[in-house]
Every structure is written in C-alpha cells, then in structure tokens.
Design a protein around this motif. Structure first.
Motif, PDB file in Angstrom:
ATOM      1  N   LEU A 301       0.717  -1.203   0.020  1.00  0.00           N
ATOM      2  CA  LEU A 301      -0.027   0.119  -0.123  1.00  0.00           C
ATOM      3  C   LEU A 301       0.947   1.134   0.034  1.00  0.00           C
ATOM      4  CD1 LEU A 301      -2.760  -0.820   2.247  1.00  0.00           C
ATOM      5  CD2 LEU A 301      -2.938  -0.805  -0.140  1.00  0.00           C
ATOM      6  N   ALA A 302       2.058   1.223   0.724  1.00  0.00           N
ATOM      7  CA  ALA A 302       3.050   2.428   0.449  1.00  0.00           C
ATOM      8  C   ALA A 302       3.648   2.721  -0.831  1.00  0.00           C
ATOM      9  CB  ALA A 302       4.209   2.226   1.492  1.00  0.00           C
ATOM     10  N   ALA A 303       3.770   1.515  -1.639  1.00  0.00           N
ATOM     11  CA  ALA A 303       4.212   1.707  -2.852  1.00  0.00           C
ATOM     12  C   ALA A 303       3.213   2.253  -3.661  1.00  0.00           C
ATOM     13  CB  ALA A 303       4.511   0.232  -3.347  1.00  0.00           C
ATOM     14  N   LEU A 304       1.656   1.930  -3.403  1.00  0.00           N
ATOM     15  CA  LEU A 304       0.862   2.302  -4.278  1.00  0.00           C
ATOM     16  C   LEU A 304       0.567   3.708  -4.099  1.00  0.00           C
ATOM     17  CD1 LEU A 304      -1.716   1.851  -6.016  1.00  0.00           C
ATOM     18  CD2 LEU A 304      -3.097   1.361  -4.142  1.00  0.00           C
ATOM     19  N   ALA A 305       0.744   4.206  -2.735  1.00  0.00           N
ATOM     20  CA  ALA A 305       0.611   5.515  -2.370  1.00  0.00           C
ATOM     21  C   ALA A 305       1.521   6.359  -2.806  1.00  0.00           C
ATOM     22  CB  ALA A 305       0.690   5.704  -0.827  1.00  0.00           C
ATOM     23  N   GLY A 306       2.771   5.905  -2.975  1.00  0.00           N
ATOM     24  CA  GLY A 306       4.034   6.632  -3.316  1.00  0.00           C
ATOM     25  C   GLY A 306       3.692   6.808  -5.151  1.00  0.00           C
ATOM     26  N   MET A 307       3.240   5.895  -5.709  1.00  0.00           N
ATOM     27  CA  MET A 307       3.040   6.066  -7.031  1.00  0.00           C
ATOM     28  C   MET A 307       1.827   6.987  -7.388  1.00  0.00           C
ATOM     29  SD  MET A 307       3.359   2.294  -8.940  1.00  0.00           S
ATOM     30  CE  MET A 307       2.337   1.425  -7.648  1.00  0.00           C
ATOM     31  N   ILE A 308       0.970   7.055  -6.704  1.00  0.00           N
ATOM     32  CA  ILE A 308      -0.160   8.120  -6.593  1.00  0.00           C
ATOM     33  C   ILE A 308       0.364   9.293  -6.582  1.00  0.00           C
ATOM     34  CG2 ILE A 308      -2.454   8.941  -5.743  1.00  0.00           C
ATOM     35  CD1 ILE A 308      -3.298   6.012  -5.440  1.00  0.00           C
ATOM     36  N   PHE A 309       1.262   9.706  -5.689  1.00  0.00           N
ATOM     37  CA  PHE A 309       1.941  10.944  -5.338  1.00  0.00           C
ATOM     38  C   PHE A 309       2.768  11.535  -6.540  1.00  0.00           C
ATOM     39  CE2 PHE A 309       5.212  13.516  -3.659  1.00  0.00           C
ATOM     40  CZ  PHE A 309       4.348  14.552  -2.873  1.00  0.00           C
ATOM     41  N   VAL A 310       3.511  10.372  -7.050  1.00  0.00           N
ATOM     42  CA  VAL A 310       4.384  10.961  -7.986  1.00  0.00           C
ATOM     43  C   VAL A 310       3.605  11.238  -8.992  1.00  0.00           C
ATOM     44  CG1 VAL A 310       6.220   9.901  -9.670  1.00  0.00           C
ATOM     45  CG2 VAL A 310       6.223   9.541  -7.210  1.00  0.00           C
ATOM     46  N   ALA A 311       2.402  10.533  -9.507  1.00  0.00           N
ATOM     47  CA  ALA A 311       1.758  10.765 -10.549  1.00  0.00           C
ATOM     48  C   ALA A 311       1.045  12.048 -10.505  1.00  0.00           C
ATOM     49  CB  ALA A 311       0.579   9.755 -10.879  1.00  0.00           C
ATOM     50  N   ARG A 312       0.655  12.442  -9.249  1.00  0.00           N
ATOM     51  CA  ARG A 312       0.019  14.011  -9.247  1.00  0.00           C
ATOM     52  C   ARG A 312       1.092  15.030  -9.528  1.00  0.00           C
ATOM     53  NH1 ARG A 312      -0.971  17.321  -5.162  1.00  0.00           N
ATOM     54  NH2 ARG A 312      -2.804  18.562  -5.364  1.00  0.00           N
ATOM     55  N   SER A 313       2.186  14.699  -8.774  1.00  0.00           N
ATOM     56  CA  SER A 313       3.364  15.562  -8.786  1.00  0.00           C
ATOM     57  C   SER A 313       4.174  15.848 -10.164  1.00  0.00           C
ATOM     58  CB  SER A 313       4.418  15.222  -7.765  1.00  0.00           C
ATOM     59  OG  SER A 313       3.730  15.140  -6.368  1.00  0.00           O
ATOM     60  N   SER A 314       3.736  14.779 -10.997  1.00  0.00           N
ATOM     61  CA  SER A 314       4.274  14.501 -12.271  1.00  0.00           C
ATOM     62  C   SER A 314       5.740  14.139 -12.542  1.00  0.00           C
ATOM     63  CB  SER A 314       4.160  15.916 -13.250  1.00  0.00           C
ATOM     64  OG  SER A 314       2.973  16.188 -13.300  1.00  0.00           O
ATOM     65  N   ALA A 315       6.476  13.996 -11.149  1.00  0.00           N
ATOM     66  CA  ALA A 315       7.807  13.731 -11.180  1.00  0.00           C
ATOM     67  C   ALA A 315       7.964  13.121  -9.868  1.00  0.00           C
ATOM     68  CB  ALA A 315       8.905  14.792 -11.350  1.00  0.00           C
ATOM     69  N   SER A 316       9.330  12.077  -9.647  1.00  0.00           N
ATOM     70  CA  SER A 316       9.679  11.757  -8.530  1.00  0.00           C
ATOM     71  C   SER A 316      10.692  12.400  -8.105  1.00  0.00           C
ATOM     72  CB  SER A 316       9.791  10.234  -8.359  1.00  0.00           C
ATOM     73  OG  SER A 316      10.651   9.603  -7.532  1.00  0.00           O
ATOM     74  N   GLY A 317      10.844  12.883  -6.611  1.00  0.00           N
ATOM     75  CA  GLY A 317      11.847  13.515  -6.086  1.00  0.00           C
ATOM     76  C   GLY A 317      12.587  12.921  -4.762  1.00  0.00           C
ATOM     77  N   PRO A 318      13.514  13.534  -4.432  1.00  0.00           N
ATOM     78  CA  PRO A 318      13.975  13.115  -3.159  1.00  0.00           C
ATOM     79  C   PRO A 318      13.573  13.597  -1.906  1.00  0.00           C
ATOM     80  CG  PRO A 318      15.236  15.150  -3.998  1.00  0.00           C
ATOM     81  CD  PRO A 318      14.448  14.547  -4.987  1.00  0.00           C
ATOM     82  N   GLN A 319      12.641  14.170  -1.891  1.00  0.00           N
ATOM     83  CA  GLN A 319      11.906  14.738  -0.683  1.00  0.00           C
ATOM     84  C   GLN A 319      10.541  14.234  -0.621  1.00  0.00           C
ATOM     85  OE1 GLN A 319      13.379  16.806   1.666  1.00  0.00           O
ATOM     86  NE2 GLN A 319      14.931  16.641  -0.072  1.00  0.00           N
ATOM     87  N   ASP A 320      10.013  13.339  -1.743  1.00  0.00           N
ATOM     88  CA  ASP A 320       8.847  12.784  -1.633  1.00  0.00           C
ATOM     89  C   ASP A 320       8.787  11.812  -0.069  1.00  0.00           C
ATOM     90  OD1 ASP A 320       8.369  13.507  -3.917  1.00  0.00           O
ATOM     91  OD2 ASP A 320       8.603  11.770  -5.177  1.00  0.00           O
ATOM     92  N   GLY A 321       7.625  11.652   0.373  1.00  0.00           N
ATOM     93  CA  GLY A 321       7.235  10.883   1.357  1.00  0.00           C
ATOM     94  C   GLY A 321       7.722  11.275   2.762  1.00  0.00           C
ATOM     95  N   LEU A 322       8.021  12.537   2.886  1.00  0.00           N
ATOM     96  CA  LEU A 322       8.688  12.955   4.407  1.00  0.00           C
ATOM     97  C   LEU A 322       7.422  12.958   5.307  1.00  0.00           C
ATOM     98  CD1 LEU A 322      11.485  15.431   3.341  1.00  0.00           C
ATOM     99  CD2 LEU A 322      11.949  13.178   4.218  1.00  0.00           C
ATOM    100  N   SER A 323       7.559  12.362   6.408  1.00  0.00           N
ATOM    101  CA  SER A 323       6.834  12.519   7.445  1.00  0.00           C
ATOM    102  C   SER A 323       5.334  11.835   7.193  1.00  0.00           C
ATOM    103  CB  SER A 323       6.592  14.048   8.076  1.00  0.00           C
ATOM    104  OG  SER A 323       7.782  14.478   8.371  1.00  0.00           O
ATOM    105  N   TRP A 324       5.283  10.920   5.934  1.00  0.00           N
ATOM    106  CA  TRP A 324       4.124  10.316   5.681  1.00  0.00           C
ATOM    107  C   TRP A 324       3.618   9.355   6.923  1.00  0.00           C
ATOM    108  CZ3 TRP A 324       3.901   8.847  -0.194  1.00  0.00           C
ATOM    109  CH2 TRP A 324       3.785  10.035  -0.925  1.00  0.00           C
ATOM    110  N   GLU A 325       4.526   8.580   7.339  1.00  0.00           N
ATOM    111  CA  GLU A 325       4.421   7.556   8.316  1.00  0.00           C
ATOM    112  C   GLU A 325       3.775   8.272   9.648  1.00  0.00           C
ATOM    113  OE1 GLU A 325       8.424   9.000   8.537  1.00  0.00           O
ATOM    114  OE2 GLU A 325       7.449   7.802   7.225  1.00  0.00           O
ATOM    115  N   LEU A 326       3.923   9.679  10.148  1.00  0.00           N
ATOM    116  CA  LEU A 326       3.480  10.211  11.243  1.00  0.00           C
ATOM    117  C   LEU A 326       2.109  10.524  10.994  1.00  0.00           C
ATOM    118  CD1 LEU A 326       6.442  12.667  12.097  1.00  0.00           C
ATOM    119  CD2 LEU A 326       5.956  10.388  12.898  1.00  0.00           C
ATOM    120  N   ASP A 327       1.986  11.059   9.791  1.00  0.00           N
ATOM    121  CA  ASP A 327       0.355  11.349   9.333  1.00  0.00           C
ATOM    122  C   ASP A 327      -0.539  10.151   9.230  1.00  0.00           C
ATOM    123  OD1 ASP A 327       0.800  13.996   8.879  1.00  0.00           O
ATOM    124  OD2 ASP A 327       1.447  13.656   6.864  1.00  0.00           O
ATOM    125  N   ALA A 328      -0.006   9.012   8.855  1.00  0.00           N
ATOM    126  CA  ALA A 328      -0.707   7.745   8.870  1.00  0.00           C
ATOM    127  C   ALA A 328      -0.897   7.209  10.270  1.00  0.00           C
ATOM    128  CB  ALA A 328      -0.177   6.607   7.967  1.00  0.00           C
TER     129      ALA A 328
END
Length: 432
Positions: A301-328
């Motif tokens: 599910l984390a992989a799926l969430a990461g792909m959805i975020f990258v798709a919305r942002s149009s690119a993958s970057g080094p700051q993706d996913g920061l603090s997501w675990e705390l929000d979840a």
C-alpha cells in the motif's frame, strides 16, 4: 427520554468502538462547519473538496495499511521511505527503459511486495521488533531513493499521471454534472439501503435485538444525505474535474479492506494477535504468517501511495514521502485504534485521516503558515488525548479508558485471556 437513549445506543451500532467513531464523526463535522464559516464558505465548495481528496488520498491509503499493522501490535516507520523508493524506481524504469506505464504500476507493486517480504521476514521469522526493522528500513530506502535518483527529480509520462491527477471522464448528455460521478452516487445509495435492509432482516431471522424502525430510518437518512451531498459536490466541479481517480482507488480499498478485516478468518486473526498474541497462537492462529502478512501488505500500500503521489506531482523527487508515516499513524490513533493493538476499524482510520486533512486544508485556506499548521495539528492531537485521560482520572466516561479495559492486568485470578475479536456485523455499520 427513551427515544434519545435508543438513538444514542443504536444509531451506529451501540458498541464502544462505534461510540469512538461516532465521536470522531462529530469532530469531523465540527471542523468542517468551523472552517466553512471561517473561510466564508470555501471549505465545502466543489473545487476544494476535490482538491482535498486529490491531495490526501495517498495518506488515507497508508492509514488503511497502518491500521492493520497497529491492530496486530506493531508500528511501521518506513512507509514514507518505501513510497519514495518505489516512486523513483518506477519513474526511472519508465523514463530510461521505456517501460509502459501499466507495467510501471505493476513493477511498483512488486517492489512494494519485495520490500514488505524483506521487512516481514525480520519481524515474523527472526523476531526483531517491527519498530527497529522499519526504522532501519526508513533509513535504507530513503538512501536508496537518493542513490537511484541522484537526489534529482525524474518526470513520469502522461498516461501514468492519470492515477494521481486524473478524474472521471465526461460522458453522456449534458446534465450540468459529471454523469459517471452521479451514477456512482446512485449505486452508493442503493448499496447502503440494501445493506441496512439485509442486516435488519438477518437480525430478525436470528431473533436478535433489533433497533427500533425509526432509529434505522434516522440512520439511513443521515447516511443517504451525506452520500447525496458529496455526490453533487464532486459531480458539480468545473468542467474536466469530478471525482479523482485516486479517490476511486481509495474507495475500492476501503470497501475491500473493511470486508477483509470484518468478515474473513484472516482479518479476525489479525485482531486476535493484537489482542493477545499468546492466546491467539494457542488457539491455532499462525502468528508468524499474520505478522508477515501485515508488514508485507503495508509496504504494498505504501508503494501504491507513492506512485499516486508521483503521478499527481508529475515527477519523483528526493523529498517525497517525508513524514508520511507520522500522518498515517496519527490518522489511525485518532480514528480509534488502541495503542496496545487489537482494536480499530478501517472506517475509523479514514475518519481520523479526514479530520487531519480538513484541519490542515482549512488552516491553509486561511493563509496560516506551515509552521503554525504543524503546531496547531500537534496541539489538537495532544489535547484530544489529554481530555480523554482527564475524564478517566475524574471517573467520567473515557474513550481511552474504555478501549484499554480489555488490556488491564487487574482481572481476577484465574481469568483466562480472551483473544480480541474483530468488529461484528453491527459494528460494521459504522465501518461501512
């Protein structure tokens, strides 16, 4: 007075778990009304609601997996890094190796499954605490993201972006609304009515206690009203926008995982392990298999969430996913999960996630800086728990105290531990 008692007891099932979720629903409604007034009506506009779902769907997807991890008695600190690592792997594969975007999505899910199997192996079969394993994973996969991507952004193709930035298409006659969204709303209303009728008929056939008919009518009216309102809002956005594709993915996952956790043997085993792992194992539950599954599922599910975020942002970057675990994690605990494991529902975690999302959205609409947003969110979370602890110390009704009662050690001698049970069919009326 009896009518008020019946309504309080039966509106959403009458159990402690449901009472907690009912309180969170009131909190969610209060936040929406507060910001609706404060922002001059911007909160409930079609554009803002569509933006909220589009911006926070990946966090809510993470909350679904995190719920199962926490119910089983673990914690996963690596989900943000796993999402970022998967995003860069998929982006690189599509950009540099011309992998078609459908295969890119499949590749991302396989990467998540492999990472989950790696972490699940250490937790389930080696016995390393999940906190340590996923802390190591957070560092490992964050470094992997930066190593593979050279700390740079990597764009993704247009087709791939649909899963994060796409909407239901416009089809059929011009009704002033998105017709596919309207059809989904009608289907949702029909499903709620059918589910209520089936549950009531089943209880009557079993000669079990049944809520008064007028209470069922109130419950059904409230649920249908919410669905109709949401449908018209999402279907009435500007031309070209409607219910986001990421929102549809989220809805499918909520329905699937709600069914799994409530109505399957595997789901009940997760609750049993979280309630009392030793008793569950003596009862025949495959403890290692359950622990392996929840860790592996979380990474997928984390992989799926990461792909959805990258798709919305149009690119993958080094700051993706920061603090997501705390929000979840915050979404799961706000939604009613117990720290000790064994308690919590998928729908409760979604409600908890929406509380945090709409709080964050409302503050941003008012132009509050990101620093103050973090401070306010932290204070709200702390005060919510502190208020409950205060009520417990004063001998009043306490959500935390009630949830933790099954785990207290002041039971009479000789009392055998009983594995925690998953929410029953009545409890599922809220979880739906």
């Amino acid at each position: 007075m009896s009518r008020i008692t019946d309504l309080q007891k039966n509106l959403f099932g009458g159990t402690t778990s449901n009472a907690r979720q009912f309180g969170m629903i009131f909190t969610l409604v209060a936040i929406v009304l507060l910001f609706q007034i404060w922002t001059g009506g911007l909160t409930l506009t079609s554009g803002n609601l569509i933006a909220v779902v589009s911006q926070y769907s990946y966090i809510l997807i993470l909350a679904i997996g995190m719920l199962m991890v926490i119910v089983a008695g673990h914690i996963d600190l690596s989900v943000g890094s796993v999402a970022a690592f998967t995003g860069i792997v998929v982006a690189k594969a599509m950009q540099e190796h011309d992998v078609p975007w459908p295969l890119g999505i499949l590749l991302g899910l396989l990467v998540g499954a492999a990472i989950g199997a790696w972490q699940g192996f250490w937790v389930a079969y080696i016995g390393v605490p999940a906190f340590i394993v996923t802390l190591a994973g957070m560092l490992l996969f964050r470094g992997g993201n930066q190593y593979i991507g050279n700390a740079d952004t990597v764009p993704v193709p247009e087709g791939f972006r649909k899963i994060g930035a796409g909407f239901l298409p416009e089809v059929g006659p011009d009704t002033g609304y998105n017709n596919l969204t309207l059809l989904l709303g009608v289907a949702a209303c029909a499903g709620v009515v059918w589910r209520e009728w089936k549950a009531r008929r089943t209880r009557l056939e079993m000669k079990a206690d049944t809520a008064p008919l007028w209470v069922a009518g109130v419950r059904l009216t409230v649920m249908l009203g919410v669905i109709v309102f949401a449908t018209l809002r999402f279907a009435g956005g500007r031309v070209g926008t409607s219910l986001p594709i990421s929102g549809i993915i989220l809805i499918v996952l909520v329905l699937a995982y709600s069914h799994y956790t409530r109505n399957t043997i595997g789901g009940r085993h997760i609750y049993a392990v979280g309630g009392n792992a030793r008793a569950a194992e003596l009862s025949g539950v495959k403890l290692k298999r359950v622990n392996f599954f929840v860790m592996m599922n979380m990474s997928v599910l984390a992989a799926l969430a990461g792909m959805i975020f990258v798709a919305r942002s149009s690119a993958s970057g080094p700051q993706d996913g920061l603090s997501w675990e705390l929000d979840a994690i915050a979404a799961v605990f706000i939604g009613g999960a117990a720290v000790s494991g064994g308690l919590g529902t998928v729908s409760g975690s979604i409600v908890g996630g929406l509380v945090m999302a709409l709080l964050n959205n409302g503050l941003q609409l008012e132009g509050v800086g990101s620093d103050m947003v973090q401070i306010i969110k932290g204070l709200v979370l702390l005060l919510a728990v502190a208020f409950d602890v205060y009520n417990k110390s004063r001998g009043r009704f306490s959500i935390t105290g009630t949830l933790m009662r099954p785990f207290r050690r002041d039971d009479p001698p000789g009392t055998a531990p009983v594995p925690a049970q998953a929410p029953d069919a009545d409890t599922a009326k809220v979880a739906g």
